[in-house]
Design a protein around this motif. Sequence first.
Motif, PDB file in Angstrom:
ATOM      1  N   LEU A  26       0.824  -1.207   0.000  1.00 12.69           N
ATOM      2  CA  LEU A  26       0.000   0.000   0.000  1.00 12.69           C
ATOM      3  C   LEU A  26       0.860   1.259   0.000  1.00 12.69           C
ATOM      4  O   LEU A  26       0.633   2.184  -0.788  1.00 12.69           O
ATOM      5  N   THR A  27       1.856   1.322   0.874  1.00 10.42           N
ATOM      6  CA  THR A  27       2.707   2.510   0.926  1.00 10.42           C
ATOM      7  C   THR A  27       3.541   2.653  -0.342  1.00 10.42           C
ATOM      8  O   THR A  27       3.911   3.765  -0.719  1.00 10.42           O
ATOM      9  N   GLY A  28       3.821   1.530  -1.004  1.00  9.23           N
ATOM     10  CA  GLY A  28       4.536   1.613  -2.273  1.00  9.23           C
ATOM     11  C   GLY A  28       3.702   2.218  -3.378  1.00  9.23           C
ATOM     12  O   GLY A  28       4.227   2.890  -4.273  1.00  9.23           O
ATOM     13  N   VAL A  29       2.398   2.004  -3.321  1.00  7.33           N
ATOM     14  CA  VAL A  29       1.484   2.551  -4.330  1.00  7.33           C
ATOM     15  C   VAL A  29       1.140   4.003  -4.026  1.00  7.33           C
ATOM     16  O   VAL A  29       1.061   4.838  -4.933  1.00  7.33           O
ATOM     17  N   CYS A  30       0.936   4.313  -2.743  1.00  6.04           N
ATOM     18  CA  CYS A  30       0.413   5.628  -2.339  1.00  6.04           C
ATOM     19  C   CYS A  30       1.558   6.552  -1.937  1.00  6.04           C
ATOM     20  O   CYS A  30       2.010   6.534  -0.787  1.00  6.04           O
ATOM     21  N   GLU A  31       1.981   7.369  -2.867  1.00  2.00           N
ATOM     22  CA  GLU A  31       3.092   8.275  -2.624  1.00  2.00           C
ATOM     23  C   GLU A  31       2.805   9.244  -1.476  1.00  2.00           C
ATOM     24  O   GLU A  31       3.700   9.623  -0.725  1.00  2.00           O
TER      25      GLU A  31
ATOM     26  N   ILE B 200      -7.496  -3.503  -1.600  1.00  2.00           N
ATOM     27  CA  ILE B 200      -6.585  -4.320  -2.401  1.00  2.00           C
ATOM     28  C   ILE B 200      -6.745  -5.808  -2.098  1.00  2.00           C
ATOM     29  O   ILE B 200      -6.744  -6.645  -3.001  1.00  2.00           O
ATOM     30  N   LYS B 201      -6.891  -6.145  -0.805  1.00  3.43           N
ATOM     31  CA  LYS B 201      -6.849  -7.563  -0.409  1.00  3.43           C
ATOM     32  C   LYS B 201      -8.168  -8.090   0.151  1.00  3.43           C
ATOM     33  O   LYS B 201      -8.278  -9.277   0.448  1.00  3.43           O
ATOM     34  N   ARG B 202      -9.168  -7.216   0.302  1.00  2.00           N
ATOM     35  CA  ARG B 202     -10.447  -7.621   0.877  1.00  2.00           C
ATOM     36  C   ARG B 202     -10.275  -8.240   2.270  1.00  2.00           C
ATOM     37  O   ARG B 202     -10.836  -9.297   2.593  1.00  2.00           O
ATOM     38  N   ARG B 203      -9.468  -7.547   3.085  1.00  7.06           N
ATOM     39  CA  ARG B 203      -9.363  -7.886   4.507  1.00  7.06           C
ATOM     40  C   ARG B 203      -9.201  -6.588   5.280  1.00  7.06           C
ATOM     41  O   ARG B 203      -8.673  -5.612   4.750  1.00  7.06           O
TER      42      ARG B 203
ATOM     43  N   GLY C 260      -9.445   8.659   0.825  1.00  9.70           N
ATOM     44  CA  GLY C 260      -8.304   7.768   0.749  1.00  9.70           C
ATOM     45  C   GLY C 260      -8.519   6.651  -0.258  1.00  9.70           C
ATOM     46  O   GLY C 260      -7.626   6.314  -1.049  1.00  9.70           O
ATOM     47  N   ILE C 261      -9.711   6.063  -0.259  1.00  9.52           N
ATOM     48  CA  ILE C 261     -10.037   5.009  -1.232  1.00  9.52           C
ATOM     49  C   ILE C 261     -10.024   5.579  -2.649  1.00  9.52           C
ATOM     50  O   ILE C 261      -9.505   4.950  -3.586  1.00  9.52           O
ATOM     51  N   TRP C 262     -10.582   6.744  -2.796  1.00  7.80           N
ATOM     52  CA  TRP C 262     -10.608   7.420  -4.103  1.00  7.80           C
ATOM     53  C   TRP C 262      -9.195   7.675  -4.609  1.00  7.80           C
ATOM     54  O   TRP C 262      -8.873   7.394  -5.777  1.00  7.80           O
ATOM     55  N   TYR C 263      -8.340   8.174  -3.731  1.00  6.34           N
ATOM     56  CA  TYR C 263      -6.935   8.426  -4.091  1.00  6.34           C
ATOM     57  C   TYR C 263      -6.236   7.126  -4.488  1.00  6.34           C
ATOM     58  O   TYR C 263      -5.524   7.073  -5.509  1.00  6.34           O
ATOM     59  N   LEU C 264      -6.438   6.067  -3.715  1.00  4.22           N
ATOM     60  CA  LEU C 264      -5.812   4.782  -4.030  1.00  4.22           C
ATOM     61  C   LEU C 264      -6.264   4.282  -5.392  1.00  4.22           C
ATOM     62  O   LEU C 264      -5.451   3.787  -6.184  1.00  4.22           O
ATOM     63  N   GLY C 265      -7.558   4.424  -5.683  1.00  3.65           N
ATOM     64  CA  GLY C 265      -8.046   3.995  -6.987  1.00  3.65           C
ATOM     65  C   GLY C 265      -7.375   4.739  -8.125  1.00  3.65           C
ATOM     66  O   GLY C 265      -7.036   4.149  -9.152  1.00  3.65           O
TER      67      GLY C 265
ATOM     68  N   ARG D  88      -4.399   6.041  -8.051  1.00  4.70           N
ATOM     69  CA  ARG D  88      -3.017   5.564  -8.116  1.00  4.70           C
ATOM     70  C   ARG D  88      -2.922   4.210  -8.836  1.00  4.70           C
ATOM     71  O   ARG D  88      -1.926   3.924  -9.509  1.00  4.70           O
ATOM     72  N   LEU D  89      -3.956   3.404  -8.701  1.00  6.96           N
ATOM     73  CA  LEU D  89      -3.963   2.082  -9.330  1.00  6.96           C
ATOM     74  C   LEU D  89      -4.553   2.101 -10.735  1.00  6.96           C
ATOM     75  O   LEU D  89      -4.619   1.065 -11.393  1.00  6.96           O
ATOM     76  N   GLY D  90      -5.007   3.275 -11.188  1.00  4.16           N
ATOM     77  CA  GLY D  90      -5.629   3.357 -12.504  1.00  4.16           C
ATOM     78  C   GLY D  90      -7.023   2.772 -12.542  1.00  4.16           C
ATOM     79  O   GLY D  90      -7.492   2.341 -13.603  1.00  4.16           O
ATOM     80  N   SER D  91      -7.694   2.756 -11.381  1.00  2.00           N
ATOM     81  CA  SER D  91      -9.049   2.177 -11.313  1.00  2.00           C
ATOM     82  C   SER D  91      -9.974   3.122 -10.560  1.00  2.00           C
ATOM     83  O   SER D  91     -10.651   2.714  -9.613  1.00  2.00           O
ATOM     84  N   GLU D  92      -9.996   4.390 -10.982  1.00  2.00           N
ATOM     85  CA  GLU D  92     -10.778   5.394 -10.260  1.00  2.00           C
ATOM     86  C   GLU D  92     -12.251   5.031 -10.193  1.00  2.00           C
ATOM     87  O   GLU D  92     -12.877   5.139  -9.130  1.00  2.00           O
ATOM     88  N   ASP D  93     -12.841   4.599 -11.304  1.00  2.00           N
ATOM     89  CA  ASP D  93     -14.271   4.285 -11.310  1.00  2.00           C
ATOM     90  C   ASP D  93     -14.585   3.165 -10.325  1.00  2.00           C
ATOM     91  O   ASP D  93     -15.599   3.210  -9.613  1.00  2.00           O
ATOM     92  N   ASP D  94     -13.732   2.167 -10.261  1.00  2.00           N
ATOM     93  CA  ASP D  94     -13.947   1.064  -9.326  1.00  2.00           C
ATOM     94  C   ASP D  94     -13.841   1.552  -7.884  1.00  2.00           C
ATOM     95  O   ASP D  94     -14.621   1.144  -7.016  1.00  2.00           O
ATOM     96  N   ALA D  95     -12.883   2.437  -7.617  1.00  2.00           N
ATOM     97  CA  ALA D  95     -12.720   2.971  -6.266  1.00  2.00           C
ATOM     98  C   ALA D  95     -13.925   3.811  -5.858  1.00  2.00           C
ATOM     99  O   ALA D  95     -14.357   3.766  -4.697  1.00  2.00           O
ATOM    100  N   VAL D  96     -14.463   4.577  -6.783  1.00  4.01           N
ATOM    101  CA  VAL D  96     -15.661   5.366  -6.490  1.00  4.01           C
ATOM    102  C   VAL D  96     -16.825   4.431  -6.136  1.00  4.01           C
ATOM    103  O   VAL D  96     -17.573   4.678  -5.181  1.00  4.01           O
ATOM    104  N   ARG D  97     -16.966   3.343  -6.882  1.00  8.41           N
ATOM    105  CA  ARG D  97     -18.027   2.373  -6.567  1.00  8.41           C
ATOM    106  C   ARG D  97     -17.799   1.744  -5.193  1.00  8.41           C
ATOM    107  O   ARG D  97     -18.743   1.558  -4.411  1.00  8.41           O
ATOM    108  N   ALA D  98     -16.544   1.415  -4.887  1.00 12.23           N
ATOM    109  CA  ALA D  98     -16.234   0.789  -3.605  1.00 12.23           C
ATOM    110  C   ALA D  98     -16.509   1.742  -2.449  1.00 12.23           C
ATOM    111  O   ALA D  98     -17.088   1.345  -1.423  1.00 12.23           O
ATOM    112  N   ALA D  99     -16.104   2.997  -2.598  1.00 13.53           N
ATOM    113  CA  ALA D  99     -16.337   3.985  -1.537  1.00 13.53           C
ATOM    114  C   ALA D  99     -17.828   4.249  -1.353  1.00 13.53           C
ATOM    115  O   ALA D  99     -18.310   4.441  -0.228  1.00 13.53           O
TER     116      ALA D  99
END
Length: 279
Positions: free
Chosen positions: A22-27, A103-106, A196-201, A203-214
């Motif tokens: 996670l910290t490697g992805v989130c600058e 990322i890991k569903r835990r 935070g979830i939105w930002y992570l999405g 960073r991973l190139g999956s903004e739409d998925d992160a918006v749905r998850a949030a």
Amino acid sequence: MPTVLESPPALASVLAADYRRLTGVCEALDVEVADPWTAAGRHALSGAELTSDQRSLDGFVDAEAARIRTRHGRTPRPHVAASRALHDYAWSIALLMSGVWYIKRRVPRVRPQSVGLDLAAGTYTITPEPRVACLPGDPVAALPGAVTVADEEALRAELRAAVADHMRPLLTALGPAVRRGPRALWGMVGDDLVSGIWYLGRRLGSEDDAVRAATALLPEPVSPYPAGADFRLLTGTDGRHHPTRTRTGCCLYYAIRPDEACATCPRTCDAERLRRLES
């Protein structure tokens, strides 16, 4: 020197790897992951001390005021420094838990005593603990410290509770300095959880998925969070759609840089949001 244990707890080692990914992805997530076989991080001040020692809490706010003076050349009012310090802490700690969930569903449980703070640098250390909720079939489900929940909604409930349980004592301790009531304070925590979830999405190139998850995490007000994620779409000049939302609890950045309010601030109109997105 930190106390060295005989061997790293298995689940804590797994979570350490999750945090490092996670910290490697989130600058922007300025967190050091301590080795799970040490009993404490290198930082002398723990998150628990912020809720039990007034001098530590004052130092936390004073350190943020000093960083604002260094970065922006102005001395913030005390409640502004307190608000900014709380915002940074809530965003960082919420993302440690929500990021592993995304990322890991835990969902790891992070206790305040497992968080170390370097006040001068404004950085954190997380010491992983063997405390996690997971879904059936997760490889960690059989490890000591893991609790299996029924389904995705139950796991989302675990995340909402884990963040709330961590933040509740700090909101009680810091609320008077921030000079806002419970609804505004929990609004800030909910904002930071969602953002935070939105930002992570992104960073991973999956903004739409992160918006749905949030949105699934906070589809509406869920106690103690006073508002849902409430994303909406803006249409740009080229016809593209851009997700946005308006914060429920203000982080007071506008009080430091009046001409540069946050993109999700109620003070920032949609035209300005699009201008920033398209520039």
